[in-house]
Design a protein around this motif. Structure first.
Motif, PDB file in Angstrom:
ATOM      1  N   GLY A   1       0.814  -1.209   0.000  1.00 57.44           N
ATOM      2  CA  GLY A   1       0.000   0.000   0.000  1.00 57.44           C
ATOM      3  C   GLY A   1       0.852   1.265   0.000  1.00 57.44           C
ATOM      4  O   GLY A   1       0.550   2.233  -0.697  1.00 57.44           O
ATOM      5  N   ALA A   2       1.937   1.246   0.775  1.00 61.85           N
ATOM      6  CA  ALA A   2       2.831   2.409   0.830  1.00 61.85           C
ATOM      7  C   ALA A   2       3.484   2.651  -0.526  1.00 61.85           C
ATOM      8  O   ALA A   2       3.676   3.800  -0.938  1.00 61.85           O
ATOM      9  N   LEU A   3       3.794   1.587  -1.234  1.00 59.35           N
ATOM     10  CA  LEU A   3       4.459   1.713  -2.537  1.00 59.35           C
ATOM     11  C   LEU A   3       3.500   2.120  -3.655  1.00 59.35           C
ATOM     12  O   LEU A   3       3.943   2.505  -4.732  1.00 59.35           O
ATOM     13  N   ALA A   4       2.209   2.057  -3.393  1.00 62.39           N
ATOM     14  CA  ALA A   4       1.220   2.386  -4.420  1.00 62.39           C
ATOM     15  C   ALA A   4       1.190   3.879  -4.749  1.00 62.39           C
ATOM     16  O   ALA A   4       0.748   4.267  -5.828  1.00 62.39           O
ATOM     17  N   GLU A   5       1.686   4.719  -3.841  1.00 58.40           N
ATOM     18  CA  GLU A   5       1.676   6.166  -4.063  1.00 58.40           C
ATOM     19  C   GLU A   5       2.912   6.536  -4.894  1.00 58.40           C
ATOM     20  O   GLU A   5       4.030   6.160  -4.533  1.00 58.40           O
ATOM     21  N   PRO A   6       2.753   7.232  -6.015  1.00 61.27           N
ATOM     22  CA  PRO A   6       3.870   7.506  -6.922  1.00 61.27           C
ATOM     23  C   PRO A   6       5.089   8.185  -6.284  1.00 61.27           C
ATOM     24  O   PRO A   6       6.229   7.799  -6.573  1.00 61.27           O
ATOM     25  N   ASN A   7       4.887   9.179  -5.434  1.00 56.47           N
ATOM     26  CA  ASN A   7       6.039   9.848  -4.816  1.00 56.47           C
ATOM     27  C   ASN A   7       6.834   8.890  -3.935  1.00 56.47           C
ATOM     28  O   ASN A   7       8.065   8.924  -3.914  1.00 56.47           O
ATOM     29  N   ARG A   8       6.129   8.020  -3.227  1.00 59.16           N
ATOM     30  CA  ARG A   8       6.829   7.056  -2.376  1.00 59.16           C
ATOM     31  C   ARG A   8       7.577   6.037  -3.225  1.00 59.16           C
ATOM     32  O   ARG A   8       8.680   5.617  -2.878  1.00 59.16           O
ATOM     33  N   MET A   9       6.977   5.652  -4.344  1.00 62.53           N
ATOM     34  CA  MET A   9       7.682   4.728  -5.243  1.00 62.53           C
ATOM     35  C   MET A   9       8.944   5.383  -5.794  1.00 62.53           C
ATOM     36  O   MET A   9       9.994   4.749  -5.886  1.00 62.53           O
ATOM     37  N   HIS A  10       8.871   6.679  -6.108  1.00 62.57           N
ATOM     38  CA  HIS A  10      10.060   7.399  -6.585  1.00 62.57           C
ATOM     39  C   HIS A  10      11.139   7.438  -5.505  1.00 62.57           C
ATOM     40  O   HIS A  10      12.332   7.300  -5.801  1.00 62.57           O
ATOM     41  N   ILE A  11      10.730   7.629  -4.263  1.00 57.61           N
ATOM     42  CA  ILE A  11      11.693   7.638  -3.154  1.00 57.61           C
ATOM     43  C   ILE A  11      12.375   6.273  -3.055  1.00 57.61           C
ATOM     44  O   ILE A  11      13.604   6.184  -2.921  1.00 57.61           O
ATOM     45  N   VAL A  12      11.604   5.212  -3.149  1.00 58.30           N
ATOM     46  CA  VAL A  12      12.163   3.861  -3.089  1.00 58.30           C
ATOM     47  C   VAL A  12      13.142   3.645  -4.240  1.00 58.30           C
ATOM     48  O   VAL A  12      14.219   3.070  -4.054  1.00 58.30           O
ATOM     49  N   GLU A  13      12.778   4.116  -5.415  1.00 53.16           N
ATOM     50  CA  GLU A  13      13.683   3.979  -6.563  1.00 53.16           C
ATOM     51  C   GLU A  13      14.983   4.738  -6.335  1.00 53.16           C
ATOM     52  O   GLU A  13      16.059   4.266  -6.712  1.00 53.16           O
ATOM     53  N   LEU A  14      14.911   5.914  -5.728  1.00 53.35           N
ATOM     54  CA  LEU A  14      16.130   6.655  -5.394  1.00 53.35           C
ATOM     55  C   LEU A  14      16.980   5.891  -4.379  1.00 53.35           C
ATOM     56  O   LEU A  14      18.205   5.791  -4.523  1.00 53.35           O
ATOM     57  N   LEU A  15      16.328   5.364  -3.365  1.00 47.59           N
ATOM     58  CA  LEU A  15      17.050   4.663  -2.305  1.00 47.59           C
ATOM     59  C   LEU A  15      17.613   3.322  -2.759  1.00 47.59           C
ATOM     60  O   LEU A  15      18.490   2.760  -2.103  1.00 47.59           O
ATOM     61  N   ARG A  16      17.141   2.831  -3.868  1.00 54.59           N
ATOM     62  CA  ARG A  16      17.672   1.580  -4.421  1.00 54.59           C
ATOM     63  C   ARG A  16      19.172   1.723  -4.689  1.00 54.59           C
ATOM     64  O   ARG A  16      19.925   0.772  -4.574  1.00 54.59           O
ATOM     65  N   ASP A  17      19.603   2.941  -5.022  1.00 55.08           N
ATOM     66  CA  ASP A  17      21.014   3.180  -5.324  1.00 55.08           C
ATOM     67  C   ASP A  17      21.859   3.440  -4.080  1.00 55.08           C
ATOM     68  O   ASP A  17      23.072   3.556  -4.179  1.00 55.08           O
ATOM     69  N   GLY A  18      21.212   3.559  -2.918  1.00 54.52           N
ATOM     70  CA  GLY A  18      21.952   3.761  -1.683  1.00 54.52           C
ATOM     71  C   GLY A  18      21.257   4.741  -0.763  1.00 54.52           C
ATOM     72  O   GLY A  18      20.315   5.431  -1.160  1.00 54.52           O
ATOM     73  N   PRO A  19      21.726   4.815   0.494  1.00 53.80           N
ATOM     74  CA  PRO A  19      21.113   5.687   1.494  1.00 53.80           C
ATOM     75  C   PRO A  19      21.194   7.168   1.118  1.00 53.80           C
ATOM     76  O   PRO A  19      22.149   7.606   0.477  1.00 53.80           O
ATOM     77  N   LEU A  20      20.169   7.913   1.538  1.00 52.80           N
ATOM     78  CA  LEU A  20      20.100   9.353   1.287  1.00 52.80           C
ATOM     79  C   LEU A  20      19.472  10.054   2.483  1.00 52.80           C
ATOM     80  O   LEU A  20      18.688   9.452   3.223  1.00 52.80           O
ATOM     81  N   THR A  21      19.770  11.332   2.621  1.00 47.06           N
ATOM     82  CA  THR A  21      19.122  12.145   3.645  1.00 47.06           C
ATOM     83  C   THR A  21      17.791  12.658   3.099  1.00 47.06           C
ATOM     84  O   THR A  21      17.538  12.615   1.891  1.00 47.06           O
ATOM     85  N   VAL A  22      16.956  13.162   3.994  1.00 46.76           N
ATOM     86  CA  VAL A  22      15.669  13.739   3.587  1.00 46.76           C
ATOM     87  C   VAL A  22      15.909  14.873   2.593  1.00 46.76           C
ATOM     88  O   VAL A  22      15.213  14.972   1.576  1.00 46.76           O
ATOM     89  N   GLY A  23      16.882  15.721   2.872  1.00 47.94           N
ATOM     90  CA  GLY A  23      17.178  16.850   1.992  1.00 47.94           C
ATOM     91  C   GLY A  23      17.581  16.407   0.595  1.00 47.94           C
ATOM     92  O   GLY A  23      17.160  17.003  -0.399  1.00 47.94           O
ATOM     93  N   GLU A  24      18.399  15.366   0.511  1.00 41.22           N
ATOM     94  CA  GLU A  24      18.818  14.853  -0.800  1.00 41.22           C
ATOM     95  C   GLU A  24      17.624  14.289  -1.575  1.00 41.22           C
ATOM     96  O   GLU A  24      17.498  14.517  -2.785  1.00 41.22           O
ATOM     97  N   ILE A  25      16.768  13.583  -0.868  1.00 39.82           N
ATOM     98  CA  ILE A  25      15.576  13.018  -1.516  1.00 39.82           C
ATOM     99  C   ILE A  25      14.671  14.139  -2.017  1.00 39.82           C
ATOM    100  O   ILE A  25      14.224  14.122  -3.170  1.00 39.82           O
ATOM    101  N   ALA A  26      14.417  15.116  -1.162  1.00 36.86           N
ATOM    102  CA  ALA A  26      13.550  16.242  -1.539  1.00 36.86           C
ATOM    103  C   ALA A  26      14.121  16.967  -2.754  1.00 36.86           C
ATOM    104  O   ALA A  26      13.384  17.278  -3.701  1.00 36.86           O
ATOM    105  N   GLU A  27      15.410  17.215  -2.736  1.00 36.21           N
ATOM    106  CA  GLU A  27      16.041  17.938  -3.847  1.00 36.21           C
ATOM    107  C   GLU A  27      15.944  17.163  -5.150  1.00 36.21           C
ATOM    108  O   GLU A  27      15.574  17.708  -6.189  1.00 36.21           O
ATOM    109  N   ARG A  28      16.245  15.878  -5.112  1.00 37.34           N
ATOM    110  CA  ARG A  28      16.234  15.063  -6.336  1.00 37.34           C
ATOM    111  C   ARG A  28      14.831  14.889  -6.907  1.00 37.34           C
ATOM    112  O   ARG A  28      14.671  14.738  -8.117  1.00 37.34           O
TER     113      ARG A  28
END
Length: 121
Positions: free
Chosen positions: A14-41
């Motif tokens: 259910g959490a992954l069904a929301e597009p922004n959260r899926m994008h966050i997961v896709e970003l984190l697939r490449d490695g850990p990030l801070t909230v600021g890095e995620i927001a910026e990207r």
């Protein structure tokens, strides 16, 4: 039957069904990030990213580690392993169907070859 299979976490799905959260997961697939890095990207404000990360964390998809005044987020492997196992049941079912289709097509080809060689000339 509830439709819930053991090991399949519906909260994570259910959490992954929301597009922004899926994008966050896709970003984190490449490695850990801070909230600021995620927001910026993703071109979103930090509070918005934090809100999505909170949902992902509550669903067990991500975990955060404190580093001084920053929180570094990374994916947890367990929900993805559970999803892969669940999807594997569908893979096996589809492979069995494809195998049956292959067998059927071979039978048709063999029958066609036999009929051609038995035709009078």
């Amino acid at each position: 039957m509830s439709g819930h299979r053991p090991g399949m976490d519906m909260a994570a799905l259910g959490a992954l069904a929301e597009p922004n959260r899926m994008h966050i997961v896709e970003l984190l697939r490449d490695g850990p990030l801070t909230v600021g890095e995620i927001a910026e990207r993703l071109g979103m404000r930090q509070p918005q990213a934090s809100k999505h990360l909170k949902v992902l964390g509550e669903a067990g998809v991500v975990e955060a580690k404190a580093d001084a005044n920053r929180r570094i987020y990374k994916l947890r492997p367990e929900p993805f392993r559970a999803m892969d196992t669940w999807l594997g049941t569908f893979r096996r079912m589809m492979e069995e169907r494809y195998d049956k289709l292959d067998d059927y097509l071979r039978e048709l080809q063999d029958k066609e070859r036999t009929e051609r060689t038995e035709e009078p000339k």
